[in-house]
Scaffold this motif. Structure first.
Motif, PDB file in Angstrom:
ATOM      1  N   PRO A 107       0.497  -0.996   0.100  1.00 44.35           N
ATOM      2  CA  PRO A 107      -0.316  -0.162   0.067  1.00 44.35           C
ATOM      3  C   PRO A 107       1.172   1.133   0.013  1.00 44.35           C
ATOM      4  CG  PRO A 107       0.146  -0.365   2.101  1.00 44.35           C
ATOM      5  CD  PRO A 107       1.195  -1.928   0.729  1.00 44.35           C
ATOM      6  N   LYS A 108       0.495   2.702  -0.637  1.00 38.26           N
ATOM      7  CA  LYS A 108       0.694   3.713  -0.529  1.00 38.26           C
ATOM      8  C   LYS A 108       1.053   4.327   0.691  1.00 38.26           C
ATOM      9  CE  LYS A 108      -0.739   7.286  -2.653  1.00 38.26           C
ATOM     10  NZ  LYS A 108      -1.234   7.548  -3.893  1.00 38.26           N
ATOM     11  N   HIS A 109       1.864   4.842   1.249  1.00 38.19           N
ATOM     12  CA  HIS A 109       2.066   5.730   2.354  1.00 38.19           C
ATOM     13  C   HIS A 109       1.499   6.731   2.709  1.00 38.19           C
ATOM     14  CE1 HIS A 109       4.294   7.608   6.147  1.00 38.19           C
ATOM     15  NE2 HIS A 109       3.318   6.606   6.438  1.00 38.19           N
ATOM     16  N   ILE A 110       0.180   6.766   2.692  1.00 34.55           N
ATOM     17  CA  ILE A 110      -0.357   8.932   2.968  1.00 34.55           C
ATOM     18  C   ILE A 110      -0.110   8.700   4.569  1.00 34.55           C
ATOM     19  CG2 ILE A 110      -2.819   9.483   3.310  1.00 34.55           C
ATOM     20  CD1 ILE A 110      -3.420   7.494   0.932  1.00 34.55           C
ATOM     21  N   ALA A 111       0.640   9.999   4.603  1.00 35.23           N
ATOM     22  CA  ALA A 111       0.887  10.543   5.926  1.00 35.23           C
ATOM     23  C   ALA A 111      -0.235  10.753   7.083  1.00 35.23           C
ATOM     24  CB  ALA A 111       1.870  11.500   5.610  1.00 35.23           C
ATOM     25  N   ALA A 112      -1.210  11.445   5.902  1.00 33.65           N
ATOM     26  CA  ALA A 112      -2.349  12.410   6.866  1.00 33.65           C
ATOM     27  C   ALA A 112      -3.370  11.027   8.051  1.00 33.65           C
ATOM     28  CB  ALA A 112      -3.209  12.571   6.203  1.00 33.65           C
ATOM     29  N   LEU A 113      -2.988  10.124   7.042  1.00 31.01           N
ATOM     30  CA  LEU A 113      -4.097   8.827   8.096  1.00 31.01           C
ATOM     31  C   LEU A 113      -3.291   7.634   9.447  1.00 31.01           C
ATOM     32  CD1 LEU A 113      -5.630   6.993   5.088  1.00 31.01           C
ATOM     33  CD2 LEU A 113      -6.433   7.952   6.537  1.00 31.01           C
ATOM     34  N   GLU A 114      -1.637   8.767   9.427  1.00 35.84           N
ATOM     35  CA  GLU A 114      -0.963   8.006  10.632  1.00 35.84           C
ATOM     36  C   GLU A 114      -1.670   8.746  11.947  1.00 35.84           C
ATOM     37  OE1 GLU A 114       1.335   6.635  10.691  1.00 35.84           O
ATOM     38  OE2 GLU A 114       1.828   5.827   8.564  1.00 35.84           O
ATOM     39  N   PRO A 115      -1.259   8.392  12.515  1.00 35.49           N
ATOM     40  CA  PRO A 115      -1.957   8.780  14.391  1.00 35.49           C
ATOM     41  C   PRO A 115      -1.635   9.943  14.398  1.00 35.49           C
ATOM     42  CG  PRO A 115      -1.332   6.055  14.271  1.00 35.49           C
ATOM     43  CD  PRO A 115      -0.966   6.975  13.052  1.00 35.49           C
ATOM     44  N   HIS A 116      -0.659  10.341  14.422  1.00 32.29           N
ATOM     45  CA  HIS A 116       0.090  12.046  15.078  1.00 32.29           C
ATOM     46  C   HIS A 116      -0.884  12.732  13.965  1.00 32.29           C
ATOM     47  CE1 HIS A 116       2.870  10.882  11.817  1.00 32.29           C
ATOM     48  NE2 HIS A 116       3.419  12.017  11.210  1.00 32.29           N
ATOM     49  N   ALA A 117      -1.115  12.197  12.835  1.00 33.28           N
ATOM     50  CA  ALA A 117      -2.008  13.601  11.763  1.00 33.28           C
ATOM     51  C   ALA A 117      -2.930  13.640  12.376  1.00 33.28           C
ATOM     52  CB  ALA A 117      -1.926  13.335  10.500  1.00 33.28           C
ATOM     53  N   VAL A 118      -2.948  13.341  14.057  1.00 35.55           N
ATOM     54  CA  VAL A 118      -5.277  13.558  14.197  1.00 35.55           C
ATOM     55  C   VAL A 118      -4.453  14.545  15.638  1.00 35.55           C
ATOM     56  CG1 VAL A 118      -6.936  13.301  14.785  1.00 35.55           C
ATOM     57  CG2 VAL A 118      -6.437  12.582  12.503  1.00 35.55           C
ATOM     58  N   ARG A 119      -4.840  16.133  15.421  1.00 37.85           N
ATOM     59  CA  ARG A 119      -4.668  17.072  16.674  1.00 37.85           C
ATOM     60  C   ARG A 119      -5.788  16.942  17.585  1.00 37.85           C
ATOM     61  NH1 ARG A 119      -3.450  22.279  14.529  1.00 37.85           N
ATOM     62  NH2 ARG A 119      -5.341  22.572  14.032  1.00 37.85           N
ATOM     63  N   GLY A 120      -5.214  16.324  18.891  1.00 40.27           N
ATOM     64  CA  GLY A 120      -6.149  15.579  19.663  1.00 40.27           C
ATOM     65  C   GLY A 120      -7.453  15.519  19.447  1.00 40.27           C
ATOM     66  N   ALA A 121      -6.886  13.533  18.542  1.00 44.45           N
ATOM     67  CA  ALA A 121      -7.971  13.119  18.647  1.00 44.45           C
ATOM     68  C   ALA A 121      -9.328  12.571  19.430  1.00 44.45           C
ATOM     69  CB  ALA A 121      -7.811  11.735  18.156  1.00 44.45           C
ATOM     70  N   ARG A 122      -9.020  12.685  21.028  1.00 42.35           N
ATOM     71  CA  ARG A 122      -9.891  12.509  21.555  1.00 42.35           C
ATOM     72  C   ARG A 122     -10.947  14.124  22.482  1.00 42.35           C
ATOM     73  NH1 ARG A 122      -9.398   7.910  24.418  1.00 42.35           N
ATOM     74  NH2 ARG A 122      -8.566   6.531  24.146  1.00 42.35           N
ATOM     75  N   SER A 123     -10.516  14.471  21.634  1.00 35.54           N
ATOM     76  CA  SER A 123     -11.113  15.968  23.289  1.00 35.54           C
ATOM     77  C   SER A 123     -11.428  16.936  21.318  1.00 35.54           C
ATOM     78  CB  SER A 123      -9.569  16.777  22.791  1.00 35.54           C
ATOM     79  OG  SER A 123      -8.612  17.380  22.614  1.00 35.54           O
ATOM     80  N   ALA A 124     -11.273  16.675  20.858  1.00 33.95           N
ATOM     81  CA  ALA A 124     -11.689  17.353  19.362  1.00 33.95           C
ATOM     82  C   ALA A 124     -12.648  17.059  18.772  1.00 33.95           C
ATOM     83  CB  ALA A 124     -10.696  17.387  18.183  1.00 33.95           C
ATOM     84  N   VAL A 125     -13.266  15.262  18.916  1.00 39.67           N
ATOM     85  CA  VAL A 125     -14.528  15.228  19.181  1.00 39.67           C
ATOM     86  C   VAL A 125     -15.345  15.045  19.181  1.00 39.67           C
ATOM     87  CG1 VAL A 125     -16.168  12.515  18.920  1.00 39.67           C
ATOM     88  CG2 VAL A 125     -13.070  12.219  18.545  1.00 39.67           C
ATOM     89  N   PRO A 126     -16.371  16.171  18.429  1.00 32.28           N
ATOM     90  CA  PRO A 126     -17.205  17.421  19.235  1.00 32.28           C
ATOM     91  C   PRO A 126     -18.835  15.704  19.467  1.00 32.28           C
ATOM     92  CG  PRO A 126     -17.773  16.957  16.146  1.00 32.28           C
ATOM     93  CD  PRO A 126     -16.716  16.181  17.170  1.00 32.28           C
ATOM     94  N   PRO A 127     -19.494  16.379  20.472  1.00 34.03           N
ATOM     95  CA  PRO A 127     -20.193  15.779  20.847  1.00 34.03           C
ATOM     96  C   PRO A 127     -21.718  14.835  19.025  1.00 34.03           C
ATOM     97  CG  PRO A 127     -20.718  17.474  22.330  1.00 34.03           C
ATOM     98  CD  PRO A 127     -19.912  17.878  21.099  1.00 34.03           C
ATOM     99  N   GLN A 128     -21.878  15.857  18.695  1.00 35.78           N
ATOM    100  CA  GLN A 128     -22.480  15.326  17.421  1.00 35.78           C
ATOM    101  C   GLN A 128     -22.029  14.055  16.852  1.00 35.78           C
ATOM    102  OE1 GLN A 128     -22.081  17.659  13.195  1.00 35.78           O
ATOM    103  NE2 GLN A 128     -24.833  17.545  14.081  1.00 35.78           N
ATOM    104  N   ARG A 129     -20.798  13.896  16.540  1.00 29.96           N
ATOM    105  CA  ARG A 129     -20.244  12.744  16.197  1.00 29.96           C
ATOM    106  C   ARG A 129     -19.765  11.614  16.842  1.00 29.96           C
ATOM    107  NH1 ARG A 129     -16.046  12.923  11.699  1.00 29.96           N
ATOM    108  NH2 ARG A 129     -14.181  11.171  12.045  1.00 29.96           N
ATOM    109  N   LYS A 130     -19.971  11.651  18.812  1.00 35.17           N
ATOM    110  CA  LYS A 130     -20.045  11.103  19.360  1.00 35.17           C
ATOM    111  C   LYS A 130     -21.324  10.234  18.893  1.00 35.17           C
ATOM    112  CE  LYS A 130     -16.906  12.476  23.020  1.00 35.17           C
ATOM    113  NZ  LYS A 130     -16.789  13.400  23.372  1.00 35.17           N
ATOM    114  N   GLN A 131     -21.988  10.765  18.444  1.00 36.08           N
ATOM    115  CA  GLN A 131     -23.766  10.903  18.840  1.00 36.08           C
ATOM    116  C   GLN A 131     -24.028   9.865  17.462  1.00 36.08           C
ATOM    117  OE1 GLN A 131     -28.035  12.312  17.032  1.00 36.08           O
ATOM    118  NE2 GLN A 131     -26.730  13.501  18.179  1.00 36.08           N
ATOM    119  N   ILE A 132     -23.080  10.220  16.318  1.00 33.87           N
ATOM    120  CA  ILE A 132     -23.215   9.035  14.447  1.00 33.87           C
ATOM    121  C   ILE A 132     -22.344   7.487  15.319  1.00 33.87           C
ATOM    122  CG2 ILE A 132     -22.485   9.083  12.672  1.00 33.87           C
ATOM    123  CD1 ILE A 132     -22.097  12.132  12.633  1.00 33.87           C
TER     124      ILE A 132
END
Length: 417
Positions: free
Chosen positions: A197-222
């Protein structure tokens, strides 16, 4: 180039095709065994106690599968590698599958089924998480469409190993399981050897900033709605997955295991173009939830008609109306789940939690069957399943739209050779 732009980049088609083939190998590993071969074997060994044996073995196997899927998915998160677990699970599950004919009593079957489920989910947990590491959102609809090939090939493998023309070659339970193990290896190994597979750096875990705290309530509902909706549809699917042979036989005794396998195969093959078309529509319109709600609603109508079926033609037609959209729902739901997972660093663990919607119904379904069928027959069971599928459609139809995850600006790595 920003991470968002990289996230919109495309994965190699070769990897997508080989990955879908590997997932199909997972379906081939369990579909013929649990739907056709094991029930037939149990009926030979246990006769009148066969339904109870199936219920208890399904229950125990589901518990082992649930724990193992989360554990090995999480382990692959922590170690940062998926392939080693996939290789080990492939080898161990194949060996245990071939050993199944040597179990002639209930306890022997119970131990083998549990060990086999653990080994199989050592392969499947990291395999499903691997897609999240490699496939961007703009291709997840296509991925879901390709994943619809998996249950189709799983059912087709059941038709192959039970086809009368192969009786001379695949003589007996053991020979058929050897054929299944070889088919699984032939499907899974290509992506491990040649996927690249081609490496896409944006899919790496470090590419998401504050993943837990940034998840809005609407997204959690989904996330919650998608989990519940899949659970409800999977309860329906699991009930028919384990008892389709007995239901068809209750309508028409001439519908034996070979006839049932052919019907299951035809339904899942028809679902492939539907899922591919719908997946491409999702990618173009960026509307992943609406098609899932429609599929669940049509499947509910199919179940309602199954409850009223009185003839073989009605039974097959109503099963098609349920099976085609249900199969499309499950494959598309799997790929779209990767869009809403809250923590990219724990894709394996979180996909394992979503996998509880696959294995969990097997904990509930046997008791539903054992409670309802003796009192109300299969019609009462199917009426309840139709209501559950309708509730899944309502959950998704009223869900908010999926918002993209927050990405930090990082550079996209060059392609790997």
């Amino acid at each position: 180039m920003t991470a968002e732009a990289g996230h919109r980049g495309r994965q190699r088609t070769r990897f997508l095709l080989l990955y879908a083939l590997a997932v199909a190998g997972g379906s081939i590993a369990y579909a013929p065994l649990l739907t056709l071969l094991l029930p037939g074997r149990i009926m030979d060994l246990a006769s009148d106690a066969g339904v109870s044996w199936i219920a208890y073995l399904t229950f125990a196997g589901a518990i082992c599968a649930s724990i193992a899927n989360i554990a090995f998915g999480w382990a692959s998160d922590l170690t940062g590698g998926r392939r080693g677990y996939i290789w080990a699970g492939l080898v161990l599950s194949g060996g245990l599958l071939v050993a199944m004919p040597y179990a002639t009593g209930f306890m022997q079957l119970l131990i083998l089924i549990c060990c086999w489920q653990i080994a199989l989910n050592m392969m499947l947990g990291p395999l499903f998480a691997w897609a999240g590491d490699c496939v961007p959102d703009r291709q997840k609809g296509l991925l879901g469409g390709l994943l619809s090939v998996a249950p189709a090939l799983g059912a087709l493998s059941g038709a192959i190993v039970t086809f009368s023309g192969f009786a001379a070659v695949l003589d007996g339970f053991g020979a058929r399981l050897i054929a299944v193990a070889l088919m699984v290896a032939g499907c899974v190994m290509p992506v491990l050897l040649f996927g690249r597979p081609k490496h896409i750096a944006a899919l790496e875990p470090h590419a998401v900033r504050g993943a837990r705290s940034a998840v809005p309530p609407q997204r959690k509902q989904i996330v919650v709605r998608m989990w519940l909706a899949r659970l409800l549809v999977q309860i329906c699917e699991a009930a028919l997955f384990a008892y389709a042979l007995l239901w068809f036989a209750s309508i028409d005794p001439s519908l034996d295991e070979r006839g049932t396998a052919q019907v299951l195969s035809a339904v899942l093959i028809v679902a492939v173009p539907l899922a591919l078309f719908t997946g491409r529509w999702i990618d173009r319109r960026d509307r992943p939830i609406l098609p899932l709600a429609v599929c669940a609603l049509v499947a509910a109508a199919g179940l309602a008609l199954m409850a009223l079926a009185q003839s073989p033609a009605q039974a097959i037609a109503s099963y098609v109306l349920f099976g085609v959209p249900a199969a499309a729902f499950l494959s598309l739901h799997t790929s779209q789940t990767l869009r809403v997972l809250p923590d990219p660093a724990r894709r394996g663990r979180d996909m394992g939690v979503f996998n509880l919607t696959n294995s969990g119904p097997s904990l509930v379904m046997p008791w539903l069957v054992l409670t309802l069928v003796p009192l109300f027959g299969f019609s009462g069971l199917l009426a309840l399943l139709a209501m559950l599928c309708g509730a899944a459609a309502l959950l998704l139809a009223t869900a908010p739209r999926v918002a993209p995850a927050p990405y930090a600006p990082v550079q996209v790595a060059p392609e790997q050779a």
